[in-house]
Design an enzyme around this catalytic site. Sequence first.
Site, short mmCIF file in Angstrom:
data_model
loop_
_atom_site.label_atom_id
_atom_site.label_comp_id
_atom_site.label_asym_id
_atom_site.label_seq_id
_atom_site.Cartn_x
_atom_site.Cartn_y
_atom_site.Cartn_z
N CYS A 170 -2.23 -8.57 7.83
CA CYS A 170 -3.31 -7.62 7.57
C CYS A 170 -3.93 -7.27 8.91
O CYS A 170 -4.56 -8.12 9.56
CB CYS A 170 -4.35 -8.22 6.62
N CYS A 186 -6.42 0.57 6.96
CA CYS A 186 -5.32 -0.40 6.98
C CYS A 186 -4.70 -0.35 8.37
O CYS A 186 -4.06 0.63 8.74
CB CYS A 186 -4.27 -0.08 5.92
N ASN A 218 -4.18 0.93 -2.36
CA ASN A 218 -3.71 -0.43 -2.54
C ASN A 218 -2.76 -0.52 -3.73
O ASN A 218 -2.68 0.40 -4.55
CB ASN A 218 -4.88 -1.39 -2.74
N ARG A 248 -7.93 -7.45 -0.43
CA ARG A 248 -8.58 -6.81 -1.58
C ARG A 248 -7.63 -5.83 -2.26
O ARG A 248 -7.10 -4.93 -1.65
CB ARG A 248 -9.83 -6.07 -1.08
N GLN A 251 0.84 -1.20 0.00
CA GLN A 251 0.00 0.00 0.00
C GLN A 251 0.87 1.25 0.00
O GLN A 251 1.96 1.26 0.59
CB GLN A 251 -0.92 0.05 1.23
N THR A 266 -6.44 -5.11 9.76
CA THR A 266 -7.90 -5.14 9.83
C THR A 266 -8.41 -6.56 9.68
O THR A 266 -9.45 -6.91 10.25
CB THR A 266 -8.53 -4.23 8.77
#
EC number: 5.1.1.7
Length: 268
Positions: A208, A73, A64, A200, A46, A210
């Site tokens: 990740c 994020c 992203n 995604r 990102q 989240t």
Amino acid sequence: MADRFTKMHGLGNDFVVIDARVAPVEMTPARAHAIADRRHGIGCDQLILLEPSTSADVKMRIFNADGGEVEACGNATRCVATLIGKPAVIETLAGMLRVTPADGGAEVTLGEPVFDWDHIPLAMPMDTRDMPVAWDELEHGAAVNVGNPHIVFFVPEADAVALDQLGPRIETDPLFPERVNVNVASLDGENQLQLRVWERGVGLTQACGTGACATAVAAIRAGLVRSPVTVALPGGDLVIRWAPGEPIVMSGAATRVFDGETDWAQFG
């Protein structure tokens, strides 16, 4: 004058962080995609753009690797918290996040998770605690929005799932009008989870934040674990605290790798 950036990562989930609070930087999806390219650009999962905020200490925009701008994020938020170096409020598309730097990382207070099907969002009404869906061996997912949309599957062995194949299928399924992050988790001891994430717009990631939050919340909601939950990702561990009616609190490492200079104009 050269344009400056900082390369950072949270458990291997890596970022190009651009501080545009003093000197504005025009960022488009095409430019973000070019910068994130690992062969022809700087390379990252990102791109993080810091801008002035009228309602918080800083505004954080998140792009992203495919160039799409997204809401949240967790790993990037911890990285930005360490750059700020003091307790702060960060404005994001997902809302205001409170951060507190800690030794080697930071603690982030997110909002409350959302479970309503139309706020995930899903394309049709569905019980988000136990969704009657199936993609090969991945069945009965749980949907959670923690600032961005997630689906969580609990399986016997997270490492045994062909997430590189199933991830893109589920991410782009018409059930998810805004696409979705795909989490595959297995129990790994008392109040511990092993997690892999297809993110995604990015793909398989080392971590990740989240996704760890969404998975811990889904597991607590299902009675599989109790808070606090240790979530083991390929890049390292995160600790998630949550109780119904309360915001999610995530703690974990953040690393500053190097500072660099370039010319943003070369990226379009």
